[in-house]
Design a protein around this motif. Structure first.
Motif, PDB file in Angstrom:
ATOM      1  N   GLN A 514      38.809  50.112  50.852  1.00 58.36           N
ATOM      2  CA  GLN A 514      38.011  51.252  50.397  1.00 58.36           C
ATOM      3  C   GLN A 514      38.579  51.805  49.091  1.00 58.36           C
ATOM      4  OE1 GLN A 514      37.876  54.524  53.145  1.00 58.36           O
ATOM      5  NE2 GLN A 514      36.177  55.521  52.122  1.00 58.36           N
ATOM      6  N   GLY A 515      39.909  51.903  49.024  1.00 60.23           N
ATOM      7  CA  GLY A 515      40.564  52.330  47.783  1.00 60.23           C
ATOM      8  C   GLY A 515      41.097  51.121  47.042  1.00 60.23           C
ATOM      9  N   PHE A 516      40.219  50.218  46.647  1.00 55.22           N
ATOM     10  CA  PHE A 516      40.642  48.979  46.007  1.00 55.22           C
ATOM     11  C   PHE A 516      41.329  49.271  44.666  1.00 55.22           C
ATOM     12  CE2 PHE A 516      36.188  49.785  44.943  1.00 55.22           C
ATOM     13  CZ  PHE A 516      36.214  49.776  43.558  1.00 55.22           C
ATOM     14  N   SER A 517      42.144  48.321  44.239  1.00 51.52           N
ATOM     15  CA  SER A 517      42.915  48.499  43.011  1.00 51.52           C
ATOM     16  C   SER A 517      42.051  48.246  41.781  1.00 51.52           C
ATOM     17  CB  SER A 517      44.116  47.546  42.994  1.00 51.52           C
ATOM     18  OG  SER A 517      45.017  47.859  44.025  1.00 51.52           O
ATOM     19  N   LYS A 518      42.317  49.040  40.761  1.00 56.49           N
ATOM     20  CA  LYS A 518      41.675  48.861  39.461  1.00 56.49           C
ATOM     21  C   LYS A 518      42.778  48.561  38.456  1.00 56.49           C
ATOM     22  CE  LYS A 518      38.150  52.223  40.848  1.00 56.49           C
ATOM     23  NZ  LYS A 518      37.530  53.546  40.571  1.00 56.49           N
ATOM     24  N   PHE A 519      42.923  47.288  38.143  1.00 56.41           N
ATOM     25  CA  PHE A 519      44.039  46.854  37.317  1.00 56.41           C
ATOM     26  C   PHE A 519      43.728  47.056  35.843  1.00 56.41           C
ATOM     27  CE2 PHE A 519      44.261  43.878  41.050  1.00 56.41           C
ATOM     28  CZ  PHE A 519      45.325  44.528  41.655  1.00 56.41           C
ATOM     29  N   SER A 520      44.727  47.512  35.127  1.00 56.65           N
ATOM     30  CA  SER A 520      44.602  47.695  33.676  1.00 56.65           C
ATOM     31  C   SER A 520      44.739  46.332  33.009  1.00 56.65           C
ATOM     32  CB  SER A 520      45.685  48.662  33.169  1.00 56.65           C
ATOM     33  OG  SER A 520      45.600  48.803  31.772  1.00 56.65           O
ATOM     34  N   SER A 521      43.672  45.560  33.070  1.00 60.15           N
ATOM     35  CA  SER A 521      43.700  44.202  32.543  1.00 60.15           C
ATOM     36  C   SER A 521      42.274  43.782  32.216  1.00 60.15           C
ATOM     37  CB  SER A 521      44.335  43.264  33.571  1.00 60.15           C
ATOM     38  OG  SER A 521      44.513  41.975  33.035  1.00 60.15           O
ATOM     39  N   THR A 522      42.075  42.482  31.978  1.00 56.38           N
ATOM     40  CA  THR A 522      40.757  41.970  31.652  1.00 56.38           C
ATOM     41  C   THR A 522      39.903  41.849  32.912  1.00 56.38           C
ATOM     42  OG1 THR A 522      41.451  39.674  31.908  1.00 56.38           O
ATOM     43  CG2 THR A 522      41.704  40.663  29.718  1.00 56.38           C
ATOM     44  N   VAL A 523      38.589  41.696  32.698  1.00 53.54           N
ATOM     45  CA  VAL A 523      37.680  41.459  33.830  1.00 53.54           C
ATOM     46  C   VAL A 523      38.086  40.185  34.552  1.00 53.54           C
ATOM     47  CG1 VAL A 523      35.285  40.991  34.467  1.00 53.54           C
ATOM     48  CG2 VAL A 523      35.794  42.659  32.671  1.00 53.54           C
ATOM     49  N   LYS A 524      38.443  39.163  33.776  1.00 53.73           N
ATOM     50  CA  LYS A 524      38.827  37.878  34.357  1.00 53.73           C
ATOM     51  C   LYS A 524      40.014  38.017  35.301  1.00 53.73           C
ATOM     52  CE  LYS A 524      40.453  33.262  33.032  1.00 53.73           C
ATOM     53  NZ  LYS A 524      40.838  32.389  31.901  1.00 53.73           N
ATOM     54  N   GLU A 525      41.035  38.748  34.891  1.00 55.37           N
ATOM     55  CA  GLU A 525      42.213  38.909  35.746  1.00 55.37           C
ATOM     56  C   GLU A 525      41.923  39.833  36.916  1.00 55.37           C
ATOM     57  OE1 GLU A 525      45.692  39.992  33.545  1.00 55.37           O
ATOM     58  OE2 GLU A 525      46.165  37.887  33.133  1.00 55.37           O
ATOM     59  N   ASN A 526      41.108  40.863  36.706  1.00 54.78           N
ATOM     60  CA  ASN A 526      40.761  41.756  37.811  1.00 54.78           C
ATOM     61  C   ASN A 526      40.047  41.001  38.931  1.00 54.78           C
ATOM     62  OD1 ASN A 526      40.983  44.922  37.912  1.00 54.78           O
ATOM     63  ND2 ASN A 526      40.985  44.357  35.736  1.00 54.78           N
ATOM     64  N   ILE A 527      39.275  40.007  38.561  1.00 53.41           N
ATOM     65  CA  ILE A 527      38.580  39.195  39.569  1.00 53.41           C
ATOM     66  C   ILE A 527      39.484  38.071  40.062  1.00 53.41           C
ATOM     67  CG2 ILE A 527      36.635  37.625  39.939  1.00 53.41           C
ATOM     68  CD1 ILE A 527      35.066  39.296  37.894  1.00 53.41           C
ATOM     69  N   GLY A 528      40.163  37.400  39.134  1.00 56.38           N
ATOM     70  CA  GLY A 528      40.940  36.207  39.453  1.00 56.38           C
ATOM     71  C   GLY A 528      42.110  36.433  40.378  1.00 56.38           C
ATOM     72  N   VAL A 529      42.650  37.664  40.433  1.00 59.43           N
ATOM     73  CA  VAL A 529      43.793  37.907  41.321  1.00 59.43           C
ATOM     74  C   VAL A 529      43.428  37.734  42.787  1.00 59.43           C
ATOM     75  CG1 VAL A 529      45.031  39.431  39.728  1.00 59.43           C
ATOM     76  CG2 VAL A 529      43.333  40.406  41.296  1.00 59.43           C
ATOM     77  N   GLY A 530      42.125  37.678  43.085  1.00 59.77           N
ATOM     78  CA  GLY A 530      41.711  37.419  44.454  1.00 59.77           C
ATOM     79  C   GLY A 530      42.076  36.023  44.918  1.00 59.77           C
ATOM     80  N   ASN A 531      42.316  35.133  43.973  1.00 58.28           N
ATOM     81  CA  ASN A 531      42.769  33.767  44.278  1.00 58.28           C
ATOM     82  C   ASN A 531      43.530  33.278  43.047  1.00 58.28           C
ATOM     83  OD1 ASN A 531      43.218  31.184  45.137  1.00 58.28           O
ATOM     84  ND2 ASN A 531      41.062  30.647  45.448  1.00 58.28           N
ATOM     85  N   VAL A 532      44.815  33.636  42.963  1.00 53.77           N
ATOM     86  CA  VAL A 532      45.578  33.395  41.732  1.00 53.77           C
ATOM     87  C   VAL A 532      45.726  31.913  41.424  1.00 53.77           C
ATOM     88  CG1 VAL A 532      46.854  35.558  41.783  1.00 53.77           C
ATOM     89  CG2 VAL A 532      47.728  33.602  43.055  1.00 53.77           C
ATOM     90  N   ASP A 533      45.563  31.052  42.431  1.00 50.90           N
ATOM     91  CA  ASP A 533      45.636  29.617  42.165  1.00 50.90           C
ATOM     92  C   ASP A 533      44.492  29.158  41.266  1.00 50.90           C
ATOM     93  OD1 ASP A 533      47.890  29.391  43.713  1.00 50.90           O
ATOM     94  OD2 ASP A 533      46.797  28.851  45.542  1.00 50.90           O
ATOM     95  N   LYS A 534      43.411  29.924  41.245  1.00 47.36           N
ATOM     96  CA  LYS A 534      42.254  29.556  40.432  1.00 47.36           C
ATOM     97  C   LYS A 534      41.947  30.607  39.377  1.00 47.36           C
ATOM     98  CE  LYS A 534      40.006  26.665  43.923  1.00 47.36           C
ATOM     99  NZ  LYS A 534      38.742  26.398  44.681  1.00 47.36           N
ATOM    100  N   ILE A 535      42.960  31.411  39.022  1.00 47.70           N
ATOM    101  CA  ILE A 535      42.717  32.491  38.068  1.00 47.70           C
ATOM    102  C   ILE A 535      42.356  31.947  36.680  1.00 47.70           C
ATOM    103  CG2 ILE A 535      45.123  32.731  37.297  1.00 47.70           C
ATOM    104  CD1 ILE A 535      44.659  35.787  37.391  1.00 47.70           C
ATOM    105  N   GLY A 536      42.803  30.740  36.380  1.00 58.21           N
ATOM    106  CA  GLY A 536      42.462  30.136  35.101  1.00 58.21           C
ATOM    107  C   GLY A 536      41.294  29.178  35.170  1.00 58.21           C
ATOM    108  N   TYR A 537      40.643  29.079  36.335  1.00 60.47           N
ATOM    109  CA  TYR A 537      39.524  28.146  36.524  1.00 60.47           C
ATOM    110  C   TYR A 537      38.215  28.916  36.397  1.00 60.47           C
ATOM    111  CZ  TYR A 537      36.804  24.368  38.693  1.00 60.47           C
ATOM    112  OH  TYR A 537      35.885  23.366  38.938  1.00 60.47           O
ATOM    113  N   LYS A 538      37.593  28.793  35.249  1.00 57.52           N
ATOM    114  CA  LYS A 538      36.419  29.604  34.935  1.00 57.52           C
ATOM    115  C   LYS A 538      35.277  29.411  35.927  1.00 57.52           C
ATOM    116  CE  LYS A 538      33.510  30.999  31.056  1.00 57.52           C
ATOM    117  NZ  LYS A 538      33.177  30.776  29.629  1.00 57.52           N
ATOM    118  N   PRO A 539      34.959  28.173  36.368  1.00 56.77           N
ATOM    119  CA  PRO A 539      33.851  28.019  37.336  1.00 56.77           C
ATOM    120  C   PRO A 539      34.063  28.823  38.623  1.00 56.77           C
ATOM    121  CG  PRO A 539      34.381  25.896  36.379  1.00 56.77           C
ATOM    122  CD  PRO A 539      35.444  26.859  35.914  1.00 56.77           C
TER     123      PRO A 539
END
Length: 699
Positions: A514-539
């Protein structure tokens, strides 16, 4: 300042167990410490006040008990700790220690050399055979000696910078590593927090910003100062051979009290600060953001859930190494060899030459006067530094014990090695059985959960509803293994959840808080941290964006996935090399609903993976409209089933919108920390209880 605190039992490895909780009277009695933690905790005890401790970072009073503890810590930790640092750069560290001892002999040798020059000049003048060529030769010899000495000093300083830089990086890395490894219950312990605060002070001592500004590697300066004092005393004693020399000695002692009037001869100049490149600024900004991420309690649940520890450490390490490499020492940027020797001292050595020309007396040794004056001044100065260094070292010993103890902390949620059961997926998702679950937050008297009971079969969807403060989010944290329950039992796939390694368990689930984190970073990293193994995999990121119905949002942003997001309460820290105001204005702000779509995409990064069989979403659509809400739940339904309709994942969602609760297989109604009603939507409506009343009021 003082702070009342009851020390709690920490969970350490088997070789570092803490003593059980004892009474106040037992604490008051002095016992021999068994570990570095014991010594650290006892050093914070206020004398004669059981249970009252110094605030973190407060200096320890110089008492016999604290001296005893300091000696124990020195015997227990120092050798092991310094050995670890020595192994980082064995050759350079050995060279640094040797050069420090050698350099400590320079002042005495310098004074003796100057005395020989003055004595020779005195002899030449007294014999009336004085020549300027001879004087020029002596001065040139002294200048050459000082240039050589300056070169050695420059090399020693350069070598020491490398050694301290390696030690600094190692200590900071260990601190970051501990922060991302420790779980929420461990960090909730006030004693642990105090331990980590003093451990942080110890780490900052390597950058000159710690407790007393003295790092352990600078302890070798104690030996250097002792060597310097002894060399000067030996020189003074060897030159004192009669009443006349004693008179000169007394005169020299008096003269050291007089102010030095030759300050205008000092070879110094203002140092211009080196400009910082844009790449260095970005690296500095990134290392600070990652450090704040590791240290933030607000982000800790998602760091644990998504297994971000290794990614944070790797990313911070890369940025930190670049910043350290760009921090060239001041001497290499702005000083020359001529700055390495003090012309003021050289001129001071020859200030007595006019007296030679006036008196032309060979009965007085002005060389001895020069030695006495320089040596006594050096002894007084070195002794003062020695006392200060010992005082700082005494305080630093306790900070070192805090660092040593903190490195052996074990997260409270980690099971013992012999109790670990590896997570084994079952067909259709996870099954959950909770019996009499109770939980009370630290320092609270009223339980947040009490006697919670429910059973959920593999592949079922459960909706948890209830009034604000009824314990819904707390129950979610227990199910996600973010906190531990006090009483009862919780079985996942028929196994006590406490027997799973939290990191392994988390790898098989995904969630949105409910109080999810809002990281001071790019949209890509804010989403990608959900699966850091694929944080650099655009698809993979684009798929998560599509599942979260966030494609239009990303397209509307100025730089798409590369857009830097402005987080609520984000403050730009001002320090040399930080991003300029123009850079910070490029951050883009999002509304509450837009941030929720980013958080949903983050959860879908892992939720769509085949190995994930448990999804828990806490108010996932609270900021979305009804149409978007239905789209998200349609997506959840789709990814939780095979194309043929078989169940793949168990889903639990918490919601205030009871219209969505109808989509669930089971509904749990929570009131005052307990599940008061449990069943299907239709069953609870027929029951006409609290759920039915809440449902009718919401539709």
């Amino acid at each position: 300042m003082r702070h009342r605190m009851i020390p709690r039992r920490l969970l350490f490895p088997a070789d570092f167990q803490l003593p059980p909780r004892t009474s106040a009277s037992a604490k008051h009695s002095k016992t021999e410490p068994q570990t570095a933690y014991d010594a650290w905790l006892e050093s914070r005890q206020m004398p004669g006040q059981p249970g009252v401790f110094l605030v973190p970072g407060a200096p320890r009073p110089l008492t016999w008990d604290n001296v005893r503890l300091a000696l124990f810590i020195t015997q227990t930790c120092t050798t092991e700790f310094l050995t670890v640092l020595w192994r980082l750069n064995p050759l350079r560290t050995t060279l640094m220690m040797s050069l420090n001892i050698v350099r400590s002999l320079f002042p005495a040798f310098r004074g003796y050399s100057q005395a020989l020059i003055v004595d020779e000049l005195q002899t030449l003048i007294a014999s009336e055979s004085f020549t300027w060529s001879r004087l020029l030769y002596l001065v040139s010899t002294e200048v050459f000696r000082r240039v050589v000495e300056g070169c050695l000093d420059a090399f020693a300083a350069s070598n020491e910078t490398v050694v301290l830089g390696s030690a600094r990086f190692y200590i900071e890395y260990k601190q970051m590593e501990q922060r991302v490894r420790l779980d929420v219950p461990t960090m909730a312990d006030p004693t642990v927090r105090s331990l980590l605060q003093e451990s942080d002070l110890f780490a900052r001592s390597f950058t000159g910003g710690g407790f007393g500004m003295l790092s352990p590697l600078e302890f070798i300066h104690v030996f250097s100062l002792i060597t310097e004092i002894c060399s000067h005393m030996f020189l003074i004693v060897s030159l004192t051979r009669g009443i006349s020399h004693i008179g000169i000695l007394l005169l020299s002692i008096f003269s050291t009290l007089l102010p030095v009037l030759l300050s205008w001869f000092t070879c110094s100049r203002d140092q211009a600060e080196s400009p910082t490149s844009a790449k260095e600024a970005r690296a500095a900004d990134r290392q600070e953001r990652l450090r704040n991420l590791a240290y933030s309690d607000a982000h800790r649940p998602e760091i644990a859930l998504f297994g971000l520890g290794d990614w944070i450490l790797k990313s911070w390490s890369s940025a930190r190494k670049f910043v350290l490499a760009s921090e060239q020492p001041l001497y290499s940027r702005n000083t020359s060899i001529l700055d390495q020797f003090n012309l003021n001292e050289l001129l001071s050595a020859f200030q007595n030459i006019p007296l030679l020309l006036v008196f032309q007396s060979s009965s007085t040794s002005l060389g001895s006067l020069t030695v006495y004056r320089s040596s006594i001044h050096s002894v007084v100065y070195a002794f003062g530094n020695l006392v200060t260094t010992i005082k700082m070292g005494f305080q630093g010993v306790f900070l070192m014990s805090a660092f040593t103890a903190s490195t052996k902390l074990k997260p409270k949620l980690n099971p013992r090695h012999e109790d670990i059961v590896h997570y084994t997926p079952v067909p259709g998702g996870v099954s959950i059985c909770a019996k009499n679950l109770s939980y009370t937050y630290p320092d609270c008297n009223e339980p947040a959960l009490k006697n919670v009971n429910f059973t959920l079969e593999a592949g079922e969807m459960l909706a948890i509803v209830g009034y604000n403060g009824s314990g819904k989010s707390t129950l979610a944290k227990l199910l996600l293994r973010i906190v531990d329950y006090d009483r009862g039992s919780l079985l996942v796939n028929g196994v006590d959840i406490r027997r799973y390694n939290p990191a392994e368990y988390h790898s098989h689930l995904s969630a949105i808080f409910q109080g999810f984190s809002k990281f001071s970073s790019t949209v890509k990293e804010n989403i990608g941290v959900g699966n850091v193994d694929k944080i650099g995999y655009k698809p993979a990121i684009e798929t998560a964006v599509r599942l979260a119905e966030a494609e239009n949002l990303v397209k509307s942003l100025p730089n798409g996935l590369k857009t830097m997001l402005e987080t609520p309460g984000h403050e730009v820290i001002s320090y040399p090399g930080m991003l300029s105001p123009e850079d910070t204005r490029q951050r883009h702000g999002l509304s509450g609903g837009e941030w929720q779509r980013i958080a949903l995409a983050r959860a879908f990064m892992r939720a769509n993976e085949p190995g994930v069989d448990f999804l828990l979403f806490d108010e996932p659509t609270s900021a979305l409209d009804a149409h978007a809400q239905n789209q998200i739940f349609d997506t959840l339904e789709k990814i939780s089933r095979t194309p043929s309709g078989d169940r793949l994942k168990t889903i639990i969602f918490i919601t205030h919108r009871l219209s969505t609760a109808r989509r669930a297989d089971k509904v749990a109604m929570m009131e005052n920390g307990a599940i008061t009603e449990f069943g299907t939507h239709e069953e609870l409506i027929k029951k006409n209880g609290a759920y039915a009343s809440l449902y009718r009021a919401s539709v």
